[in-house]
Design a protein around this motif. Structure first.
Motif, short mmCIF file in Angstrom:
data_model
loop_
_atom_site.label_atom_id
_atom_site.label_comp_id
_atom_site.label_asym_id
_atom_site.label_seq_id
_atom_site.Cartn_x
_atom_site.Cartn_y
_atom_site.Cartn_z
N PRO A 191 0.81 -1.23 0.00
CA PRO A 191 0.00 0.00 0.00
C PRO A 191 0.84 1.28 0.00
CG PRO A 191 -0.97 -1.60 1.47
CD PRO A 191 0.34 -2.20 1.00
N ALA A 192 2.02 1.22 0.58
CA ALA A 192 2.88 2.41 0.61
C ALA A 192 3.43 2.75 -0.78
CB ALA A 192 4.05 2.19 1.58
N HIS A 193 3.31 1.80 -1.71
CA HIS A 193 3.85 2.01 -3.06
C HIS A 193 2.78 1.96 -4.14
CE1 HIS A 193 8.07 1.85 -1.78
NE2 HIS A 193 7.66 0.99 -0.89
N GLN A 194 1.52 1.98 -3.73
CA GLN A 194 0.45 1.94 -4.71
C GLN A 194 0.30 3.28 -5.42
OE1 GLN A 194 -3.01 0.31 -2.70
NE2 GLN A 194 -2.04 -1.70 -2.49
N GLY A 195 -0.33 3.25 -6.59
CA GLY A 195 -0.54 4.48 -7.34
C GLY A 195 0.63 4.88 -8.23
N LYS A 196 1.62 4.00 -8.35
CA LYS A 196 2.79 4.29 -9.18
C LYS A 196 2.81 3.47 -10.47
CE LYS A 196 5.78 5.04 -5.09
NZ LYS A 196 7.04 4.58 -4.46
N GLY A 197 1.74 2.72 -10.70
CA GLY A 197 1.69 1.88 -11.89
C GLY A 197 2.42 0.55 -11.74
N TYR A 198 2.75 0.18 -10.51
CA TYR A 198 3.53 -1.03 -10.28
C TYR A 198 2.74 -2.31 -10.59
CZ TYR A 198 7.29 1.64 -8.06
OH TYR A 198 8.32 2.51 -7.82
N ALA A 199 1.45 -2.31 -10.30
CA ALA A 199 0.64 -3.51 -10.58
C ALA A 199 0.62 -3.77 -12.09
CB ALA A 199 -0.77 -3.36 -10.02
N LYS A 200 0.45 -2.69 -12.85
CA LYS A 200 0.43 -2.84 -14.32
C LYS A 200 1.80 -3.30 -14.82
CE LYS A 200 -1.33 -0.60 -18.42
NZ LYS A 200 -0.41 -0.45 -19.48
N HIS A 201 2.86 -2.76 -14.24
CA HIS A 201 4.23 -3.15 -14.60
C HIS A 201 4.42 -4.65 -14.33
CE1 HIS A 201 8.50 -2.42 -15.33
NE2 HIS A 201 8.79 -3.04 -14.21
N LEU A 202 3.98 -5.09 -13.16
CA LEU A 202 4.08 -6.50 -12.79
C LEU A 202 3.28 -7.37 -13.75
CD1 LEU A 202 3.73 -6.69 -8.90
CD2 LEU A 202 5.32 -8.05 -10.26
N MET A 203 2.03 -6.97 -14.02
CA MET A 203 1.15 -7.76 -14.87
C MET A 203 1.71 -7.89 -16.28
SD MET A 203 -1.50 -9.02 -13.32
CE MET A 203 -2.80 -9.29 -14.50
N THR A 204 2.23 -6.78 -16.81
CA THR A 204 2.78 -6.79 -18.17
C THR A 204 3.96 -7.76 -18.25
OG1 THR A 204 2.09 -4.51 -18.47
CG2 THR A 204 3.75 -5.33 -19.99
N ALA A 205 4.85 -7.68 -17.28
CA ALA A 205 6.03 -8.56 -17.26
C ALA A 205 5.60 -10.02 -17.06
CB ALA A 205 6.98 -8.14 -16.14
#
Length: 169
Positions: free
Chosen positions: A97-111
């Motif tokens: 949660p401290a790192h949400q909103g940075k597009g990390y989930a999308k980055h993870l999903m794409t990879a």
């Protein structure tokens, strides 16, 4: 821009992943430390870790099946998992949660999708809450149906992505 790295999970990652999982999911939705350790041990290829400047900030974990039954609770412990099976089932997509909103989930999903294509997988299945359906639709998933699962006492929706590398015969 922070230095982002992706790698497969190691057994030593289990506690940090569990901490992120319990901070991001409500109550019974979160996987136990034992389940996370099992997923790392049995299918590290399908357990992708995202690090920011060397700190684990998110992850995706999954299993593979010949016949996907999304509401099968035992599969969350990788009962019936077969690393060679063509269908991938994502169990968790979690960003601290401290790192949400940075597009990390999308980055993870794409990879993750790219890695599964490289492994020759045919489909990726996931369950999500109603508010995440549009997000996954934009990422290329197709809505399947409301899930019969009531995991964590919530309503879930099944979605699937057919991978480019999948043969049509």
């Amino acid at each position: 821009m922070p230095a982002l790295t992706l790698r497969n999970a190691l057994p030593t990652d289990a506690q940090r992943c569990f901490d992120i999982e319990t901070s991001a999911y409500e109550g019974d939705e979160a996987a136990t430390l034992e389940k996370i350790a099992t997923r790392i041990a049995q299918y590290p290829q399908g357990f992708l870790i995202l690090e920011e400047n060397g700190e684990v900030v998110g992850f995706i974990n999954s299993g593979c099946a010949h016949n996907v039954v999304m509401s099968d609770e035992a599969f969350k412990e990788l009962v019936g998992h077969d690393a060679e099976a063509p269908n991938v089932v994502i169990m968790s997509v979690v960003v601290d949660p401290a790192h949400q909103g940075k597009g990390y989930a999308k980055h993870l999903m794409t990879a993750f999708v790219q890695r599964m294509e490289t492994l020759g997988k045919q489909t990726i299945h996931l369950m999500c809450k109603q508010q995440h359906v549009p997000l996954y639709t934009r990422m290329g998933y197709t809505y399947v149906r409301p899930s019969p699962s009531d995991h964590g006492g919530m309503a879930w929706h099944e979605m699937v992505m057919c991978l480019e590398g999948a043969s049509s015969h």
